[in-house]
Motif scaffolding. Sequence first.
Motif, PDB file in Angstrom:
ATOM      1  N   GLY A 186      21.369  84.597 -27.405  1.00  7.41           N
ATOM      2  CA  GLY A 186      22.646  83.870 -27.441  1.00  7.41           C
ATOM      3  C   GLY A 186      23.551  84.429 -28.530  1.00  7.41           C
ATOM      4  N   GLY A 187      24.598  83.655 -28.860  1.00  6.16           N
ATOM      5  CA  GLY A 187      25.479  84.090 -29.945  1.00  6.16           C
ATOM      6  C   GLY A 187      26.470  85.159 -29.549  1.00  6.16           C
ATOM      7  N   PHE A 188      26.630  85.401 -28.247  1.00  8.49           N
ATOM      8  CA  PHE A 188      27.619  86.393 -27.809  1.00  8.49           C
ATOM      9  C   PHE A 188      28.456  85.835 -26.669  1.00  8.49           C
ATOM     10  CE2 PHE A 188      28.844  89.992 -24.979  1.00  8.49           C
ATOM     11  CZ  PHE A 188      29.772  90.573 -25.839  1.00  8.49           C
ATOM     12  N   HIS A 194      24.058  80.030 -30.834  1.00  5.80           N
ATOM     13  CA  HIS A 194      22.997  81.050 -30.802  1.00  5.80           C
ATOM     14  C   HIS A 194      21.815  80.632 -29.954  1.00  5.80           C
ATOM     15  CE1 HIS A 194      24.982  83.495 -33.901  1.00  5.80           C
ATOM     16  NE2 HIS A 194      25.343  82.339 -34.399  1.00  5.80           N
ATOM     17  N   LYS A 195      22.145  80.058 -28.804  1.00  3.84           N
ATOM     18  CA  LYS A 195      21.088  79.771 -27.836  1.00  3.84           C
ATOM     19  C   LYS A 195      21.482  80.444 -26.529  1.00  3.84           C
ATOM     20  CE  LYS A 195      19.616  75.452 -29.866  1.00  3.84           C
ATOM     21  NZ  LYS A 195      20.117  74.117 -30.061  1.00  3.84           N
ATOM     22  N   GLU A 196      20.510  80.700 -25.724  1.00  5.37           N
ATOM     23  CA  GLU A 196      20.791  81.353 -24.447  1.00  5.37           C
ATOM     24  C   GLU A 196      21.189  80.292 -23.420  1.00  5.37           C
ATOM     25  OE1 GLU A 196      17.540  83.884 -23.372  1.00  5.37           O
ATOM     26  OE2 GLU A 196      17.939  85.276 -25.021  1.00  5.37           O
ATOM     27  N   ALA A 197      22.370  80.437 -22.864  1.00  3.75           N
ATOM     28  CA  ALA A 197      22.834  79.542 -21.805  1.00  3.75           C
ATOM     29  C   ALA A 197      22.313  80.077 -20.473  1.00  3.75           C
ATOM     30  CB  ALA A 197      24.358  79.495 -21.818  1.00  3.75           C
ATOM     31  N   ASP A 198      22.921  79.644 -19.356  1.00  2.00           N
ATOM     32  CA  ASP A 198      22.492  80.219 -18.080  1.00  2.00           C
ATOM     33  C   ASP A 198      22.928  81.684 -17.973  1.00  2.00           C
ATOM     34  OD1 ASP A 198      25.139  79.422 -18.012  1.00  2.00           O
ATOM     35  OD2 ASP A 198      25.110  78.819 -15.905  1.00  2.00           O
ATOM     36  N   LYS A 242      23.209  87.343 -17.026  1.00  2.00           N
ATOM     37  CA  LYS A 242      22.300  86.223 -16.701  1.00  2.00           C
ATOM     38  C   LYS A 242      21.109  86.218 -17.644  1.00  2.00           C
ATOM     39  CE  LYS A 242      23.161  85.729 -11.775  1.00  2.00           C
ATOM     40  NZ  LYS A 242      23.187  86.862 -10.857  1.00  2.00           N
ATOM     41  N   TYR A 243      20.826  85.005 -18.193  1.00  2.00           N
ATOM     42  CA  TYR A 243      19.629  84.869 -19.036  1.00  2.00           C
ATOM     43  C   TYR A 243      18.437  84.463 -18.190  1.00  2.00           C
ATOM     44  CZ  TYR A 243      22.447  85.145 -23.302  1.00  2.00           C
ATOM     45  OH  TYR A 243      23.260  85.565 -24.312  1.00  2.00           O
ATOM     46  N   PRO A 244      17.240  84.945 -18.496  1.00  2.00           N
ATOM     47  CA  PRO A 244      16.938  85.928 -19.540  1.00  2.00           C
ATOM     48  C   PRO A 244      17.493  87.300 -19.173  1.00  2.00           C
ATOM     49  CG  PRO A 244      14.971  85.470 -18.256  1.00  2.00           C
ATOM     50  CD  PRO A 244      16.029  84.533 -17.758  1.00  2.00           C
ATOM     51  N   LEU A 245      17.951  88.014 -20.191  1.00  2.20           N
ATOM     52  CA  LEU A 245      18.548  89.309 -19.932  1.00  2.20           C
ATOM     53  C   LEU A 245      17.495  90.292 -19.427  1.00  2.20           C
ATOM     54  CD1 LEU A 245      20.768  89.697 -23.124  1.00  2.20           C
ATOM     55  CD2 LEU A 245      21.482  88.924 -20.848  1.00  2.20           C
ATOM     56  N   LYS A 254      31.957  74.647 -20.560  1.00  6.22           N
ATOM     57  CA  LYS A 254      31.984  74.215 -21.955  1.00  6.22           C
ATOM     58  C   LYS A 254      30.583  74.263 -22.571  1.00  6.22           C
ATOM     59  CE  LYS A 254      33.789  70.502 -24.816  1.00  6.22           C
ATOM     60  NZ  LYS A 254      34.527  69.237 -24.805  1.00  6.22           N
ATOM     61  N   GLU A 255      29.614  73.746 -21.821  1.00  6.31           N
ATOM     62  CA  GLU A 255      28.223  73.789 -22.312  1.00  6.31           C
ATOM     63  C   GLU A 255      27.791  75.239 -22.542  1.00  6.31           C
ATOM     64  OE1 GLU A 255      26.701  69.833 -19.854  1.00  6.31           O
ATOM     65  OE2 GLU A 255      26.623  71.796 -18.925  1.00  6.31           O
ATOM     66  N   ARG A 256      28.189  76.093 -21.616  1.00  2.39           N
ATOM     67  CA  ARG A 256      27.828  77.516 -21.710  1.00  2.39           C
ATOM     68  C   ARG A 256      28.407  78.132 -22.987  1.00  2.39           C
ATOM     69  NH1 ARG A 256      29.917  78.994 -16.927  1.00  2.39           N
ATOM     70  NH2 ARG A 256      27.963  78.400 -15.924  1.00  2.39           N
ATOM     71  N   PHE A 257      29.682  77.842 -23.228  1.00  4.33           N
ATOM     72  CA  PHE A 257      30.372  78.413 -24.387  1.00  4.33           C
ATOM     73  C   PHE A 257      29.774  77.870 -25.692  1.00  4.33           C
ATOM     74  CE2 PHE A 257      33.928  78.322 -27.473  1.00  4.33           C
ATOM     75  CZ  PHE A 257      34.194  79.679 -27.528  1.00  4.33           C
ATOM     76  N   VAL A 258      29.610  76.564 -25.762  1.00  6.65           N
ATOM     77  CA  VAL A 258      29.109  75.949 -27.002  1.00  6.65           C
ATOM     78  C   VAL A 258      27.651  76.363 -27.253  1.00  6.65           C
ATOM     79  CG1 VAL A 258      28.630  73.745 -28.150  1.00  6.65           C
ATOM     80  CG2 VAL A 258      30.747  74.024 -26.849  1.00  6.65           C
ATOM     81  N   THR A 259      26.873  76.463 -26.180  1.00  5.09           N
ATOM     82  CA  THR A 259      25.481  76.910 -26.325  1.00  5.09           C
ATOM     83  C   THR A 259      25.437  78.305 -26.942  1.00  5.09           C
ATOM     84  OG1 THR A 259      24.798  75.608 -24.411  1.00  5.09           O
ATOM     85  CG2 THR A 259      23.337  77.417 -25.048  1.00  5.09           C
ATOM     86  N   ALA A 260      26.284  79.179 -26.455  1.00  5.02           N
ATOM     87  CA  ALA A 260      26.300  80.559 -26.989  1.00  5.02           C
ATOM     88  C   ALA A 260      26.704  80.567 -28.457  1.00  5.02           C
ATOM     89  CB  ALA A 260      27.264  81.423 -26.172  1.00  5.02           C
TER      90      ALA A 260
END
Lengths: 213, 391
Positions: free
Chosen positions: B356-358, B13-17, B386-389, B4-10
């Motif tokens: 992020g944002g994707f 427009h922030k980079e998740a894990d 994986k971030y950073p890309l 959920k954190e991963r999805f909401v972070t994206a």
Amino acid sequence: MAHDLKEKLKEALLDLNNDATLDYVQQFLAADEMTAKQAVDSIAEALEIVGRRFQEGDWFLGELVYAGTIAKEAMDVLTPALTADDARANCGTVVVGTIEGDMHDLGKSIFINYARSAGFDVIDLGVDVPAETFLEAVNEHEPLAVGMCCLLTPAAGGVGRVVELITERDLRARTKIIIGGAAMTQAFADEIGADAYAPDAVTGTDIIRGWVG
Amino acid sequence: MNFKERFVTAINHKEADRVPIMGLIVDTATSCKVLGKQPANILDLLKEEGPKDDLLAMLNTPEVWNQTYIDIVSDNLEAAAKLGYDANWAIYTLLQLHEDKSTKVGFVWHDPYGRVWEISEDNNGNSIINYAGGLCGTKEKWRAKMEENKALFEVLPDYAREFHCALQQRFGDRIYPVGYAAPGVFENSWQPMGFAEFTSLLYQDADFAREIIAFHTEHYLRHMDAVLDAGAEVVLGGDDLGQKTGPMLRPAMIEEFFGESYRKVAARVHERGAKLIWHSCGNINALLELFVDWGFDGIITMEPTAQMDVAQVRQQVGHNLALIGNLDVSHLLVKGTREEVEQAVEQAIAGAAEGGGFVLSAAHSHSLIDPQRLQWMVEAGKKYGKYPLVR
């Protein structure tokens, strides 16, 4: 006057003005020196322009459909006044339908509208049409082309089946196959061996026009 | 970081894990394949000899429908979780079965808005339903249908609320069920009438067209409230505004008739502290700036077969919209090779995921999508996302 009225009718349709279009149609019918055939030609010319505008991205589906609706209403008024000699030259017969498993009608209806206005005799098989019914229609009507519409990927196998049946019966020299709809692509047309893929109804009509004689 | 954190972070427009992965699974065929279940095909029941009055009465009882439907969607979510998705969309709908001798099966579904859905079978024996037309071709018929279903419109948001709350309870610890209020105002306006009929209204009887749109906007806001009541941070709304080559209507006309409605929907979602992701099939490139202007926070789908390219969309809108999609479901996820799937995933991430944002996802859902290919998509998403890309 004839030239003026023809231009006014065309412009009214291109302005998507239903009332004015029908008013000019009545003027055609009332004028001694004018014929219903001239009005029909004018409407066909307007629809040709509508099609180009759509293909070029200047017009959108709603405008394409509404222009077709107005043209149909005008034709309903004009048709009783046409003589046998007025009948437009038949460019050929086209059999169309939406493939089995798919009930979508909109794209097919738009295609039928434009193909008819371009002078084709269109046999509409409807929606949810089995492959065998396409084959029967090809045998019965000996069309220049058969057009299949498919918007659902799970129904796409049926399109390939029609191509197989028509090919197996050795009818490809007489009848070309064209496909369109959201689930269809040029790659799929190549894969199943269809003669053409059309991204929209107007392009489909153009492609079939290119197959005439 | 959990799903959920991963999805909401994206979506913010922030980079998740890593890039999150979402499903659009709504068909039982895919769910059953993933879960190893036999599909329950309603066609088998309808094909049985004898009167169907009891079957109709049972299926058309809202309690039975709601329970059956939530079990079906639960299978969708179970399958999505098993595939390793972070989220999957969840749509509430209510259909009623009616006898219709003119159809092959002899029965059709009606929805409360006045659509008819025909029942058919795909090549693998799965029952599928298609929008087949409307019951409201005239002003009189439309008004009569809305009056007939007045009581139903009152309770539909309650059914939707219960549905989304129940899914959150069942799956909230394993996958994010993203509530989707559907169908949208545009589809609810034209489909019960027919596209040609509704388009004629826009030109010839704009006041009545506006009456229809206002009616559905009001109902849609209540539906969206019900979805939000389940405690969502992100919700989906949707309308198929595009066809294969472009928008269904001139963008200025969509703005003129529907702009206010969409602004109200976005404002309502934002008032409730959530983000609104919009689904539309077809080629919607010409509508993206309007989406931003209306207040949409993202889009989901982007069909490659309608010339939608996620990297181009990112270039066009920057980070004004979160993007979810756009892996092809005509070939790639049906019979593409593993290399093709990997390449498409890598390309989508490279084109849209920086900053992020994707959210990686199939462009849509249908019964021929192969779970193996979905699995490859997930594996490739984890490998390249994986971030950073890595550039």
